[in-house]
Design a protein around this motif. Sequence first.
Motif, PDB file in Angstrom:
ATOM      1  N   ASP A  77      76.598  75.831  44.185  1.00 54.36           N
ATOM      2  CA  ASP A  77      77.042  77.023  43.458  1.00 54.36           C
ATOM      3  C   ASP A  77      78.138  77.679  44.284  1.00 54.36           C
ATOM      4  O   ASP A  77      78.058  77.733  45.520  1.00 54.36           O
ATOM      5  N   VAL A  78      79.166  78.161  43.608  1.00 55.39           N
ATOM      6  CA  VAL A  78      80.270  78.872  44.258  1.00 55.39           C
ATOM      7  C   VAL A  78      80.390  80.220  43.563  1.00 55.39           C
ATOM      8  O   VAL A  78      80.699  80.291  42.373  1.00 55.39           O
ATOM      9  N   CYS A  79      80.112  81.291  44.279  1.00 53.30           N
ATOM     10  CA  CYS A  79      80.155  82.606  43.643  1.00 53.30           C
ATOM     11  C   CYS A  79      80.377  83.688  44.696  1.00 53.30           C
ATOM     12  O   CYS A  79      80.415  83.410  45.889  1.00 53.30           O
ATOM     13  N   SER A  92      86.523  81.793  42.225  1.00 51.36           N
ATOM     14  CA  SER A  92      85.310  80.967  42.324  1.00 51.36           C
ATOM     15  C   SER A  92      85.166  80.018  41.135  1.00 51.36           C
ATOM     16  O   SER A  92      84.705  78.878  41.300  1.00 51.36           O
ATOM     17  N   THR A  93      85.551  80.455  39.945  1.00 53.22           N
ATOM     18  CA  THR A  93      85.428  79.592  38.766  1.00 53.22           C
ATOM     19  C   THR A  93      86.393  78.421  38.842  1.00 53.22           C
ATOM     20  O   THR A  93      86.036  77.274  38.544  1.00 53.22           O
ATOM     21  N   ALA A  96      85.078  75.962  41.344  1.00 53.50           N
ATOM     22  CA  ALA A  96      83.974  75.174  40.798  1.00 53.50           C
ATOM     23  C   ALA A  96      84.488  74.014  39.952  1.00 53.50           C
ATOM     24  O   ALA A  96      83.974  72.885  40.039  1.00 53.50           O
ATOM     25  N   CYS A  99      86.058  71.296  42.165  1.00 52.72           N
ATOM     26  CA  CYS A  99      85.017  70.532  42.856  1.00 52.72           C
ATOM     27  C   CYS A  99      84.326  69.548  41.913  1.00 52.72           C
ATOM     28  O   CYS A  99      84.090  68.389  42.260  1.00 52.72           O
ATOM     29  N   ILE A 106      77.961  70.709  40.251  1.00 44.96           N
ATOM     30  CA  ILE A 106      78.119  72.164  40.257  1.00 44.96           C
ATOM     31  C   ILE A 106      77.175  72.817  39.256  1.00 44.96           C
ATOM     32  O   ILE A 106      77.141  72.454  38.079  1.00 44.96           O
ATOM     33  N   LYS A 108      76.957  76.628  38.435  1.00 41.53           N
ATOM     34  CA  LYS A 108      77.525  77.936  38.786  1.00 41.53           C
ATOM     35  C   LYS A 108      76.869  79.057  37.990  1.00 41.53           C
ATOM     36  O   LYS A 108      76.878  79.061  36.765  1.00 41.53           O
ATOM     37  N   ILE A 147      78.700  69.467  35.762  1.00 43.19           N
ATOM     38  CA  ILE A 147      78.907  70.896  36.007  1.00 43.19           C
ATOM     39  C   ILE A 147      78.325  71.674  34.838  1.00 43.19           C
ATOM     40  O   ILE A 147      78.380  71.218  33.686  1.00 43.19           O
ATOM     41  N   ALA A 298      84.450  74.667  49.850  1.00 39.43           N
ATOM     42  CA  ALA A 298      83.341  74.264  48.970  1.00 39.43           C
ATOM     43  C   ALA A 298      83.015  72.784  49.163  1.00 39.43           C
ATOM     44  O   ALA A 298      81.837  72.401  49.227  1.00 39.43           O
TER      45      ALA A 298
END
Length: 338
Positions: A77-79, A92-93, A96, A99, A106, A108, A147, A298
């Motif tokens: 998760d990237v946030c 961040s979106t 994601a 990645c 992912i 998220k 994702i 990330a």
Amino acid sequence: MNIPSILAKCAGKKNLSREEAFEMQNKIIKGKLSQDELLKIFQFFAARPITPAELMGILEATRKHMIKVPITSDALDVCGTGGDGQHTFNISTITAIICAATGVPIVKHCGRAASGICGSADLLKLLDVNIDLTPEQAVACFGTCGIVFLFAPNFQPGLKIVKDARKKFGGKTYFNFLGPMLNPASVSHQLIGVSDKTMMRLMGKTLIDFGSKKIILVHSEDGGDEVGLSEKTIIMEFDGTREQKKYELTHSDFGLPRFHGDLKTTSREENVSICRQILMGRSDEPKKNVAMANAALAFYTFGKVSNIRDGVRLAEETISSEKALKKLEQVIKVTHNL
């Protein structure tokens, strides 16, 4: 202990035990507190640092009411916590999506903007990604695309109760840093941007205590809750061995030029345009570089690369080959056909 007793203890500037914090948060989520009581609690916790026991109790209670998504394989998760007041584009979106285009799984967690202009959910809706998914649809999307975006209100129904009180309070509350700790799939790896650097160590240690395998938290010295290229970025790294590393990164560590300008946006529509331009490889250099720097870290968080310069190269190749753009297009198509 009942809520009046907990409020009295807070008013007396006394710390809550884990059990008391659990009871307080449990009653909040069940809607047992008035708005005035909520505002008092927000004021108490805004006036002093939250303790490890309090955070554990609050997180435990909130997760108890969370609708879980049964994704059991490792995922990232990237946030960010938000609340940095910088109104940058939604980094961040984009990170994601880049990645996921390389095969990094992912999951998220996303929400609407609370104090900013465009939250992750706001951006995704305007991009035509369907984020109103059931747990079963989320699992299916993840299985097909690698994702999935989990829209927080769909999985944290209890948090809607505090929406009006948070808005009336106006400032940051402990819910700001609680959000990134509430991924409904309880992901194994997270890259978290933190606007308040004093919270980094506590958040990292708490997530490891709850079973995470790898947590990296970042705070830019310019105040941002993401990797920045203008000032140093503070990094705190935690893994399942409870080993903690703290270090700093600058633009030169990424092999990218320093950027002194402004990454602010003024509308949601501008955020959509920036996202598409970056994924198509047509954005201006500073925005593309910031996106690549965050994607690089990330990649490193999940173990896709062993160093961040390799991460930058992978991000650049993923953008230039249009793999990232194609991943977005796949997610849009799949989420509308579940």
